[in-house]
Design an enzyme around this catalytic site. Structure first.
Site, PDB file in Angstrom:
ATOM      1  CG  ASP A 115      -2.109  -0.863   1.102  1.00 41.04           C
ATOM      2  OD1 ASP A 115      -2.929  -0.604   0.222  1.00 41.04           O
ATOM      3  OD2 ASP A 115      -2.223  -1.823   1.875  1.00 41.04           O
ATOM      4  CG  LEU A 116       2.827   2.393   3.219  1.00 39.22           C
ATOM      5  CD1 LEU A 116       3.638   2.036   4.460  1.00 39.22           C
ATOM      6  CD2 LEU A 116       2.252   3.797   3.342  1.00 39.22           C
TER       7      LEU A 116
END
Length: 416
Positions: free
Chosen positions: A187-188
């Protein structure tokens, strides 16, 4: 966390982003753009459309808690991810809502979305539709498993992406199970790639005058990193998929227990290894055929690590660090997350910030900052997250020119 006056502009000032993202992978990307100075307008359905609004812990009248979401409570996820952004509500399922969105597109430079497969097409806000309205738009899509998806029917959550990517297979101890990376790494990472793509597309637009579609998937982002460790070659030559807290190819290189904690030692080259052996009181090991070069040490890493931990385990972390520091061998303590999250230097440098509520002010929670430092530009997050729909009047009234009566009708019809 108030903004301070500065002589330097923000590098993306003058650019406008329509933010249709949810959860983490998208909102982190638009957070980066906001920190770089872009005007980010976060668009949610009336009542709140970002699923992160239901992520505990929450902050409300009773402080930070893990109970049920109550009126007035806000998820800390939202408070962290919506900083420096404007908030509007807009029902994109309605014809009136879509028309307002198309008007915003005419005033925008970037559209950023991370919807599930097919959602933007069903709503009529997909790249082809948007490009027809504004050919200069840079339209960024962060997907979970690719466009089109490589795994139809599979929900792209960070843990499923890590599992499919092979990353889990590299994480954990050799004799243990595959292990999830402790933070939502896919997600990052994907939004970092997306921001690189967006800025590259903006540079190309300055030459060609045309925008384009930037597509990044969480799965492909993680997979693209695996070859940098030559895992295929290592495993074909007998190395385990998972090396835990050690890195056999660079041995001695790992985490070692001490009498009162753990230290990280990185003595990858021959000179450092000899100095490590001297610190251990076993300089003769430098002449041992098993440890005399990087290749042999990689093959005999387990034996080498056992010898090192026999030494570190007999001393405190401070003693080991002092002994190796005196010889110039890289060695540091393994800090806890709480130690780092209270490190004043990290706050001073902007890597961490105190989280702020729009009404209550600074609260007892830490948020990530932006670790980018520029000599002729300002980067950072100075505004707390707005409340849902806080900027409806400014965006729809001032930017699009809708009068008060029109705005009231839109509110009554739940378009905004």
């Amino acid at each position: 966390m108030t903004e301070s006056p500065t002589q330097h502009p923000r590098p993306l000032e003058g650019l406008r982003v329509l933010d249709m993202t949810v959860a983490l992978a998208g909102p982190y990307g638009t957070l980066l753009l906001a920190a770089l100075g872009a005007e980010v307008i976060k668009i949610e359905a009336p009542g709140g459309g970002d699923i992160a609004r239901h992520n505990p812990p929450f902050y409300g009248d009773n402080g930070i808690h893990f109970g049920a979401l109550a009126d007035g409570d806000v998820s800390l996820s939202v408070l962290a991810r919506a900083r420096n952004k404007k908030s509007v509500t807009l029902d994109l399922k309605s014809e009136a809502g879509r028309e307002l969105f198309y008007e915003l597109v005419r005033h925008a430079d970037i559209v950023f979305e991370n919807s599930s497969d097919g959602v933007t097409q069903r709503l009529g806000v997909d790249y082809e539709t948007v490009r027809a309205i504004n050919p200069r738009i840079v339209y960024a899509s962060v997907s979970g498993l690719g466009i089109p998806t490589l795994y139809p029917g599979v929900k792209a959550m960070d843990i499923t992406v890590q599992a499919l990517s092979g990353l889990m297979d590299t994480t954990g101890n050799a004799d243990g199970p595959p292990t999830r990376v402790g933070i939502a790494i896919s997600d990052l990472l994907a939004p970092l790639y997306a921001v690189i793509g967006i800025q590259s597309a903006l540079l190309q637009r300055a030459i060609t005058g045309a925008g384009q579609h930037v597509v990044v998937s969480m799965l492909e982002s993680l997979v693209s990193l695996l070859p940098f460790e030559h895992l295929d070659v290592l495993q074909r030559n007998g190395f385990p998929a998972r090396s835990g807290n050690r890195h056999n190819r660079l041995a001695p290189f790992g985490v070692y227990g001490t009498r009162d904690g753990h230290v990280s030692i990185a003595a990858a080259n021959d000179d450092w290894t000899r100095l490590l052996f001297a610190a251990m009181g076993t300089p003769q090991l430098a002449d041992d055929a098993r440890f005399s070069g990087r290749g042999p040490r990689a093959v005999h890493a387990g034996e080498l690590d056992d010898l090192i931990e026999q030494w570190t385990g007999a001393h405190t972390s401070a003693e080991v660090i002092a002994e190796l520091a005196a010889r110039g061998v890289p060695c540091v303590p393994v800090r806890t997350a709480l130690e780092v999250l209270s490190d004043p230097e990290m706050f001073e440098r902007g890597a961490l910030e105190r989280l702020e509520h729009p009404r209550a002010g600074v609260i007892d929670a830490v948020a990530g900052g932006i670790p980018i430092h520029m000599s002729a530009a300002t980067v950072g997050l100075g505004r707390p997250a707005p409340e849902l729909g806080d900027d409806n009047d400014e965006v729809f009234g001032t930017l699009l020119g809708l009068d008060a009566d029109r705005l009231q009708v839109l509110r009554e019809k739940r378009v905004i």
